[in-house]
Every structure is written in C-alpha cells, then in structure tokens.
Design an enzyme around this catalytic site. Structure first.
Site, mmCIF file in Angstrom:
data_model
loop_
_atom_site.group_PDB
_atom_site.id
_atom_site.type_symbol
_atom_site.label_atom_id
_atom_site.label_comp_id
_atom_site.label_asym_id
_atom_site.label_seq_id
_atom_site.Cartn_x
_atom_site.Cartn_y
_atom_site.Cartn_z
ATOM 1 N N HIS B 63 35.170 46.510 40.207
ATOM 2 C CA HIS B 63 35.740 47.246 41.342
ATOM 3 C C HIS B 63 37.089 47.660 40.856
ATOM 4 O O HIS B 63 37.655 47.304 39.883
ATOM 5 C CB HIS B 63 35.816 46.370 42.660
ATOM 6 N N HIS B 65 40.224 46.841 41.979
ATOM 7 C CA HIS B 65 41.245 46.603 42.483
ATOM 8 C C HIS B 65 42.007 45.970 40.882
ATOM 9 O O HIS B 65 41.494 45.650 40.044
ATOM 10 C CB HIS B 65 40.894 45.050 43.076
ATOM 11 N N ASP B 67 43.535 43.568 39.544
ATOM 12 C CA ASP B 67 43.359 42.464 38.938
ATOM 13 C C ASP B 67 42.022 42.490 38.182
ATOM 14 O O ASP B 67 41.680 41.472 37.376
ATOM 15 C CB ASP B 67 43.470 41.066 39.651
ATOM 16 N N HIS B 68 41.389 43.585 38.260
ATOM 17 C CA HIS B 68 40.007 43.809 37.482
ATOM 18 C C HIS B 68 39.964 44.823 36.431
ATOM 19 O O HIS B 68 39.206 45.179 35.827
ATOM 20 C CB HIS B 68 38.689 43.468 38.471
ATOM 21 N N HIS B 142 32.701 43.586 49.573
ATOM 22 C CA HIS B 142 33.904 43.477 49.472
ATOM 23 C C HIS B 142 34.827 44.375 49.922
ATOM 24 O O HIS B 142 34.388 45.358 50.646
ATOM 25 C CB HIS B 142 34.470 43.237 47.969
ATOM 26 N N HIS B 271 37.241 32.844 38.652
ATOM 27 C CA HIS B 271 38.195 33.903 39.821
ATOM 28 C C HIS B 271 38.602 33.052 40.872
ATOM 29 O O HIS B 271 38.498 33.170 41.972
ATOM 30 C CB HIS B 271 37.233 34.831 40.460
#
Lengths: 320, 320
Positions: B63, B65, B67-68, B142, B271
C-alpha cells in the site's frame, strides 16, 4: 559558535560506512539546527545523534539529485508522527516543493505542521531563519541547478562604555550594573541614560556548505567573509581525469587550489566517491589537498563533529 | 524452498533496532528474489545481507503509506548506478507508478533498465515472475487500499515410472538413465519412448505476506493452500482497544485467532508499534499469540531469516 555533525559523506550511493549527503549545523547557543541535504536514511542517522527533529528550524536542499534529497519526505513524515507542530522552512529548488507535495498526495501523508517553502533562487538574498541564524544561497555548476548555502550565525551583545563611565567617575558596582541592565541612574545630580552607555557588539560565524559543483571559483565572492568552506571532493584529480568532466564534480586539487587562493583558514572536504572511501583512497585525497592548500583541513567521516567559533577557529570534536 | 529475510519490522517509524517494512523472499534454488515493501533505507538493510539488487526479480508494494514505500526510489536508483540491465517487475497500487515516474522526472533520475509496472488490482490473477516463482494479490482492509501477496514457488521434476519399467523387465543402468534424459531406447525389439515413462511431479511452497490490515479473515480463501502467513500485528489487543480502531491495524489476538481457525501450520508476526518493541512489549505480543494459536509461530526481528520447504516446514535460520 556553529556546531557541525556530518550525517552522510558518500557520493551517489550509500556504502557500509558512509551514507549519502546530509549535514546538521546547530547554533551552539541553543538547540536550533539547520539540515543541509537529506539523502535517504538521514532520519536514521539523526536517530543516532542528540539532534531532535523538534528543534530543526530549516532544511536546505542543494540540488534535486536523489542522493541529496530522497530522505526528505521520510524525515518530514517522522517529524509529523512525533507530533512536531512548529512551522518548518525548506529552501530548495522548486522541484523539491513539487516532489514533496506530490508525494504527500500520492502516499496519503498529512503533516501536522506547516512547511514554508522558499525557492532557492530567492534565497540569493539572505533569509533570516531565527534571531541568530540566517541562510544565503549561491549558484554553483553541476548537471542540474546546484547551490551552496552560507550559514551565518550573528551574535550581538551589549557592552558598557567603560571608558566613558570611568572618565565621568561613575563608580563600578550597583551603578554600572543598573546601566548594563537598561536602567537609567542618577549620578552627581544628572540622569545618565543606559542607552547612552551601552554599545552593541556583533560577532559573526560564517560557513559555506556547497552542493555538487565543478567550479569552486563560483564561491569567490561568498568566501570573502567565510571562515570555513565545506565542499565536495568526489575524486582525486587523477580519478577525475580518468572519469572525465561529464559528472561535473570537483577534485581535491580543484577545491584545495581555490581555498588557497582565497586564503581560507579552514576547509572540510566531503562527498567522496565509493572508490575513494578506503584508507588508500582517503590518503590520496588528503595528499592532494596538502599539496595545494596550506590551511587547516579535514576529510569528513559520517558522525564527525566540528565547531567553528566567532574567531574563526575550527575544531574537531573529540568523541572518544 | 523459500528463504525469507526480514529487512524491517517496525510500524510507522524506524527505531534504533528495527527499520520500517521490507521483506526479501528468495527462491533457494537460485539467487532470484522478491522484495515485499520497501520502507526508507531498505537498500541500506540489503547492503548488510548477501542479497544483490542484480538478482531482484520483482518488488511488491502492499500500500502507499510511506513506511512501506519511501525506500523504493533510492533502491531503484542504486540498482541503476550498479549497472543493473535486466527488467524489473513492480506490482503495486497505481499511485506508486505515478510516484516513481514523477520522482524520476523531478529529480533527474534515469534508470538504465526497464520497469514493468503491474497494477496490483490486476495481480488478483496470478502473475508468473520466473519459471518457478509466481505472485498473486489479495485485497485487505486499511485506511488506504492495501494488499497481501501470495508468493508461490512451484518446483516440477521428472520421475521415471519405475513400476512400469520393472514390470516390462527393463534393467536398471544405461537404459533407465537414457529414458530419464529424454532418449528413446530399444528394448526386446520395441522402441520405448522416454515420454511414456517420465512422470511430472510438482511441489509447491506458498507463503502469504500481508500488508497493513484490520481484517485477517479477508485471507480465508488465500490461506486454503498456504503453508505460512506473515501478517502485521501492530499492537496487543489491550493496546488496540486503547488506541481505537481508526488506525485500522490488527492485534496479535486477531491474527492468532484467524490462524487457529484456518489450521495454519506456521505464522510469523511483524510490523510492531514502537511501544511493543522492548522486551516486555514483545513478550506481551507473544503471550497473546500463544493463548489463541497452537501452531508454530515467530515474532520477526530485523535480519531474522527463515526457510519454508515443500513439506510446509518453517525453520528459523541459525545465524550464530
């Protein structure tokens, strides 16, 4: 004093010992600091220092190449997750503003604090960041528009005009103390106004931090008042001659010769090609600098810290 | 076998011990590997493993975001500077393609190898990446569209039909060897065709790697053939109850209960919120999993390695 922490000293790609470009410059009188460049994982480097993203007052990006800016967005995001609320100034090429805004939109990022973007072309005029810190940009020569930043700390303090007070016969002690603190006093039947006996003294610390650049001489004017130049030295002259001029970087020799011509008292070199990061590679750079520059110089390593005081004295901090 | 290397196991922000999300999955029969998510500084993590960006065959982004995905562009740039020439498949939300292309344009980045973007919505159908590796996406729940990826290694090999050959009285040795190698042979005046005596055996290894998700049950169908689920467990149930549902993450309990219902033989949780990264925080997560799940489970740390073999056996690699 300005306090420097090198967060990344590698050119192009991170290596096991050096990250890509980033440099923290703190006003040693408080916790305010400025970040120049933010290669990927700059926030990871910051986590290993005492610097806090809460006290960061400005970010300068020298040019758009990824090894100087890809860590910007993650750093802004983490400052937000840590509930930063203060506005943050970013002085950068306008593409950086577009990149940050586009990235935020595409990746669902909402910052809880405002960003104040200043197009680096407008920062050719000095930008006052805090009461004591200001920043000024200077054009360089690289494959894309690239800039150096003058980081200037200006410290003012009030001194009593001791000579005048002594001539008048005003005794030391309470009277001098009151005048120093801005109070008017009575002396021999006259009112002495504090403002008449206070003198403003200004001291300045001025360091120049260059972005990627193959013409150090473009900094001639800026160097007139600078006490320190921090400049890339990607290669030795031998390597540059082999690589060719197309990457548009400086050799150690080019920077050293320029610093010598300018009678600069201190020089720090950084942004080393991976081929110049081992002991022999660093020695070759150092030898070249020594040959052409007779001042005080250092080759920066990641996490190296330096101070530059108002007398222009550059000192490496002993981290044990 | 599939070989897993956890490159980042922290939720939201990097910490001193855990980076943001990234997981390398290698086909242990060669050097081909797949990267699932690429938080900032994933390339720095990769430098500390034996993995090479030259052998990376696909990147999946769960996805948008940061941090990914914020490490994706630096990783692509470094692969280019290291002269990667092979095409690279990226399976991701279409915003990631926009982000990579916009970033490349704004930051003067030219990759010397082609990127093949696959919109993750199209990867709901299996995508064959190499002869042995394939990837399939599954929708999760999410704050933004999020996906899990089935990583499937399928190994086929040819076996001689020993029973038939024995019944015919064909002697072991040269005759069997020739048939095995695809050669037809003469036996008792007849031609025996190799193809008639070779049987194709297929073995499969199937792991599911989830993105951020607050409904593990969305993976019910996918788990029918999976031997391993790797899923986020950002909080314990107690923490999740306090934080509330709005971040849309899973608790350890939620994932453990789901894995138990599915009779999954192995589970790896990752995570973790920074508040669950110290010893007590990890213990609380582990206790919760133990209470609700009776299979083989691990809480991943950065640089942990695991293997999953064709019998479904998950083993942690002893790194000394």
């Amino acid at each position: 004093m300005l306090h420097f922490t090198f967060l990344g000293t590698s050119s192009g790609v991170p290596t096991l010992t050096r990250n890509v470009s980033a440099l923290a410059i703190r006003n040693s009188k408080n916790k305010d600091w400025i970040l120049v460049d933010a290669g990927e994982a700059t926030q990871h480097r910051i986590q290993r220092t005492k610097l806090s993203l809460q006290n960061l007052v400005a970010i300068c990006i020298t040019h758009v190449h990824g090894d100087h800016c890809y860590g910007l967005i993650g750093l802004l995001a983490s400052a937000g997750m840590n509930r930063r609320a203060e506005p943050l100034t970013i002085i950068a090429p306008k593409e950086i503003q577009q990149w940050v805004e586009t990235t935020a939109r595409l990746t669902d990022l909402y910052l809880p604090y405002p960003l104040k973007f200043i197009d680096v072309h407008n920062a050719i005029h000095p930008q006052h960041i805090t009461d004591e810190l200001s920043i000024q940009a200077h054009s360089l020569s690289h494959r894309v528009p690239s800039f150096a930043f003058s980081i200037i700390a200006q410290y003012t303090h009030q001194k009593l005009d001791i000579q005048a007070l002594t001539q008048l016969g005003v005794p030391k002690g309470q009277a001098w103390g009151d005048l120093k603190q801005g109070k008017n006093i009575e002396f021999n039947g006259n009112i002495l106004k504090s403002a008449d006996y206070l003198q403003t003294h200004t001291q300045q610390v001025h360091a120049i931090v260059g972005g990627d650049n193959d013409q150090p001489e473009l900094l001639t004017q800026a160097c007139q008042t600078a006490q320190l130049l921090i400049h890339e030295s990607t290669y030795t002259q031998t390597t540059l001659d082999r690589v060719g001029k197309s990457p548009m970087h400086s050799s150690a020799k080019m920077v050293a010769e320029f610093a010598q011509q300018q009678h600069l008292s201190s020089l720090i070199l950084t942004h080393f090609s991976p081929r110049h990061q081992d002991h022999a590679g660093q020695q070759a750079i150092a030898d070249e600098v020594s040959e052409f520059y007779k001042g005080n110089f250092y080759l920066a390593n990641d996490f190296d810290q330096f101070t530059l005081d108002t007398t222009g004295q550059l000192s490496k901090v002993n981290l044990k």
